[in-house]
Write a protein that holds these residues in place. Structure first.
Motif, PDB file in Angstrom:
ATOM      1  N   GLU A  38      10.104  30.393  19.339  1.00 54.00           N
ATOM      2  CA  GLU A  38      10.362  31.191  18.134  1.00 54.00           C
ATOM      3  C   GLU A  38       9.207  32.180  17.909  1.00 54.00           C
ATOM      4  N   GLY A  39       7.984  31.717  18.125  1.00 53.69           N
ATOM      5  CA  GLY A  39       6.811  32.581  17.986  1.00 53.69           C
ATOM      6  C   GLY A  39       6.844  33.738  18.959  1.00 53.69           C
ATOM      7  N   GLU A  40       7.247  33.473  20.192  1.00 51.06           N
ATOM      8  CA  GLU A  40       7.347  34.553  21.182  1.00 51.06           C
ATOM      9  C   GLU A  40       8.389  35.589  20.761  1.00 51.06           C
ATOM     10  N   GLN A  41       9.504  35.145  20.204  1.00 47.72           N
ATOM     11  CA  GLN A  41      10.532  36.091  19.753  1.00 47.72           C
ATOM     12  C   GLN A  41      10.035  36.903  18.561  1.00 47.72           C
ATOM     13  N   ILE A  42       9.298  36.271  17.666  1.00 52.11           N
ATOM     14  CA  ILE A  42       8.718  36.989  16.528  1.00 52.11           C
ATOM     15  C   ILE A  42       7.756  38.053  17.046  1.00 52.11           C
ATOM     16  N   ALA A  43       6.960  37.707  18.065  1.00 47.48           N
ATOM     17  CA  ALA A  43       6.014  38.659  18.656  1.00 47.48           C
ATOM     18  C   ALA A  43       6.750  39.823  19.315  1.00 47.48           C
ATOM     19  N   VAL A  44       7.830  39.540  20.032  1.00 49.23           N
ATOM     20  CA  VAL A  44       8.646  40.590  20.661  1.00 49.23           C
ATOM     21  C   VAL A  44       9.178  41.539  19.587  1.00 49.23           C
ATOM     22  N   SER A  71       1.020  30.422  18.634  1.00 49.32           N
ATOM     23  CA  SER A  71       1.711  30.071  17.389  1.00 49.32           C
ATOM     24  C   SER A  71       1.183  28.744  16.873  1.00 49.32           C
ATOM     25  N   ARG A  72       1.083  28.661  15.573  1.00 52.31           N
ATOM     26  CA  ARG A  72       0.631  27.413  14.962  1.00 52.31           C
ATOM     27  C   ARG A  72       1.353  27.249  13.636  1.00 52.31           C
ATOM     28  N   SER A  73       1.712  26.019  13.326  1.00 52.74           N
ATOM     29  CA  SER A  73       2.438  25.775  12.080  1.00 52.74           C
ATOM     30  C   SER A  73       1.563  25.144  11.006  1.00 52.74           C
ATOM     31  N   THR A  74       0.297  24.957  11.303  1.00 55.00           N
ATOM     32  CA  THR A  74      -0.623  24.437  10.290  1.00 55.00           C
ATOM     33  C   THR A  74      -1.925  25.211  10.360  1.00 55.00           C
ATOM     34  N   ASP A  75      -2.683  25.163   9.287  1.00 56.41           N
ATOM     35  CA  ASP A  75      -3.975  25.842   9.223  1.00 56.41           C
ATOM     36  C   ASP A  75      -5.059  24.943   9.798  1.00 56.41           C
ATOM     37  N   PHE A  76      -5.646  25.352  10.915  1.00 56.82           N
ATOM     38  CA  PHE A  76      -6.792  24.650  11.468  1.00 56.82           C
ATOM     39  C   PHE A  76      -8.023  25.489  11.160  1.00 56.82           C
ATOM     40  N   ILE A  77      -9.177  24.881  11.225  1.00 57.74           N
ATOM     41  CA  ILE A  77     -10.415  25.627  11.011  1.00 57.74           C
ATOM     42  C   ILE A  77     -10.644  26.582  12.167  1.00 57.74           C
ATOM     43  N   ARG A  96      -4.218  46.535  29.109  1.00 53.69           N
ATOM     44  CA  ARG A  96      -4.957  45.975  27.979  1.00 53.69           C
ATOM     45  C   ARG A  96      -4.469  44.542  27.753  1.00 53.69           C
ATOM     46  N   PHE A  97      -5.385  43.654  27.415  1.00 53.46           N
ATOM     47  CA  PHE A  97      -5.041  42.258  27.149  1.00 53.46           C
ATOM     48  C   PHE A  97      -5.068  42.023  25.645  1.00 53.46           C
ATOM     49  N   ASP A  98      -3.918  41.675  25.093  1.00 46.32           N
ATOM     50  CA  ASP A  98      -3.777  41.458  23.655  1.00 46.32           C
ATOM     51  C   ASP A  98      -3.427  40.006  23.367  1.00 46.32           C
ATOM     52  N   VAL A  99      -3.689  39.616  22.144  1.00 45.70           N
ATOM     53  CA  VAL A  99      -3.261  38.307  21.659  1.00 45.70           C
ATOM     54  C   VAL A  99      -2.511  38.551  20.356  1.00 45.70           C
ATOM     55  N   ILE A 100      -1.354  37.940  20.244  1.00 47.18           N
ATOM     56  CA  ILE A 100      -0.637  37.947  18.971  1.00 47.18           C
ATOM     57  C   ILE A 100      -0.640  36.507  18.465  1.00 47.18           C
ATOM     58  N   THR A 101      -1.199  36.340  17.265  1.00 42.69           N
ATOM     59  CA  THR A 101      -1.222  35.008  16.665  1.00 42.69           C
ATOM     60  C   THR A 101      -0.181  34.964  15.555  1.00 42.69           C
ATOM     61  N   ILE A 102       0.483  33.833  15.478  1.00 43.42           N
ATOM     62  CA  ILE A 102       1.503  33.633  14.460  1.00 43.42           C
ATOM     63  C   ILE A 102       1.206  32.314  13.772  1.00 43.42           C
ATOM     64  N   LEU A 103       0.969  32.407  12.485  1.00 45.87           N
ATOM     65  CA  LEU A 103       0.696  31.220  11.684  1.00 45.87           C
ATOM     66  C   LEU A 103       1.857  31.031  10.726  1.00 45.87           C
ATOM     67  N   LYS A 104       2.513  29.883  10.841  1.00 53.42           N
ATOM     68  CA  LYS A 104       3.652  29.589   9.972  1.00 53.42           C
ATOM     69  C   LYS A 104       3.177  28.660   8.866  1.00 53.42           C
ATOM     70  N   ASN A 105       3.302  29.129   7.653  1.00 54.59           N
ATOM     71  CA  ASN A 105       2.952  28.324   6.493  1.00 54.59           C
ATOM     72  C   ASN A 105       4.205  28.197   5.645  1.00 54.59           C
ATOM     73  N   LYS A 106       4.811  27.043   5.694  1.00 51.08           N
ATOM     74  CA  LYS A 106       6.123  26.800   5.101  1.00 51.08           C
ATOM     75  C   LYS A 106       7.122  27.718   5.802  1.00 51.08           C
ATOM     76  N   LYS A 107       7.714  28.674   5.120  1.00 62.23           N
ATOM     77  CA  LYS A 107       8.682  29.564   5.773  1.00 62.23           C
ATOM     78  C   LYS A 107       8.149  30.985   5.919  1.00 62.23           C
ATOM     79  N   VAL A 108       6.848  31.159   5.668  1.00 62.88           N
ATOM     80  CA  VAL A 108       6.225  32.482   5.748  1.00 62.88           C
ATOM     81  C   VAL A 108       5.415  32.571   7.038  1.00 62.88           C
ATOM     82  N   PHE A 109       5.589  33.677   7.762  1.00 60.47           N
ATOM     83  CA  PHE A 109       4.860  33.895   9.006  1.00 60.47           C
ATOM     84  C   PHE A 109       3.777  34.940   8.792  1.00 60.47           C
TER      85      PHE A 109
END
Length: 119
Positions: free
Chosen positions: A10-16, A55-61, A94-107
């Motif tokens: 799902e994270g990869e599709q959001i990034a696309v 992609s991550r579904s929780t907040d880590f430090i 170029r090398f990029d990173v897309i991070t996706i943090l899911k907090n409840k239903k908000v990305f």
């Protein structure tokens, strides 16, 4: 498929979708060469973006982008080199990173351009 794998896809599709919305043309998803896998290969003008999606579904430090190891960077570099050679492309890479943090239903999406350099 485990829940974390489903969220990864799902994270990869959001990034696309994010990249397309921002003017990128998606050339390939989940490109594999030997042990290397590139999540997304996209082009914007004369720049080829090799994109690693985290992609991550929780907040880590720990910052999500910092979870990319030197070995992973090496594999991404090898895979990108093979792709460019195989397709006979004359582009900036170029090398990029897309991070996706899911907090409840908000990305929350962050696009880090030139996230790292090959070594």
């Amino acid at each position: 498929m485990g829940k974390h794998n489903e969220f990864g896809k799902e994270g990869e599709q959001i990034a696309v979708d994010f990249l397309i919305k921002n003017g990128y043309h998606i050339l390939c998803k989940n490109y594999r060469y030997l042990k290397a896998e590139i999540d997304i290969i996209a082009q914007n003008n004369d720049t080829l973006a090799i994109v690693e999606v985290r992609s991550r579904s929780t907040d880590f430090i720990e910052n999500i982008a910092e979870t990319i190891t030197r070995k992973k960077i090496s594999l991404l570099t090898m895979g990108a080199d093979h792709y460019v050679t195989e397709k006979d492309l004359d582009v900036e890479v170029r090398f990029d990173v897309i991070t996706i943090l899911k907090n409840k239903k908000v990305f929350k999406i962050e696009h880090l351009k030139d996230a790292f350099y090959h070594f």
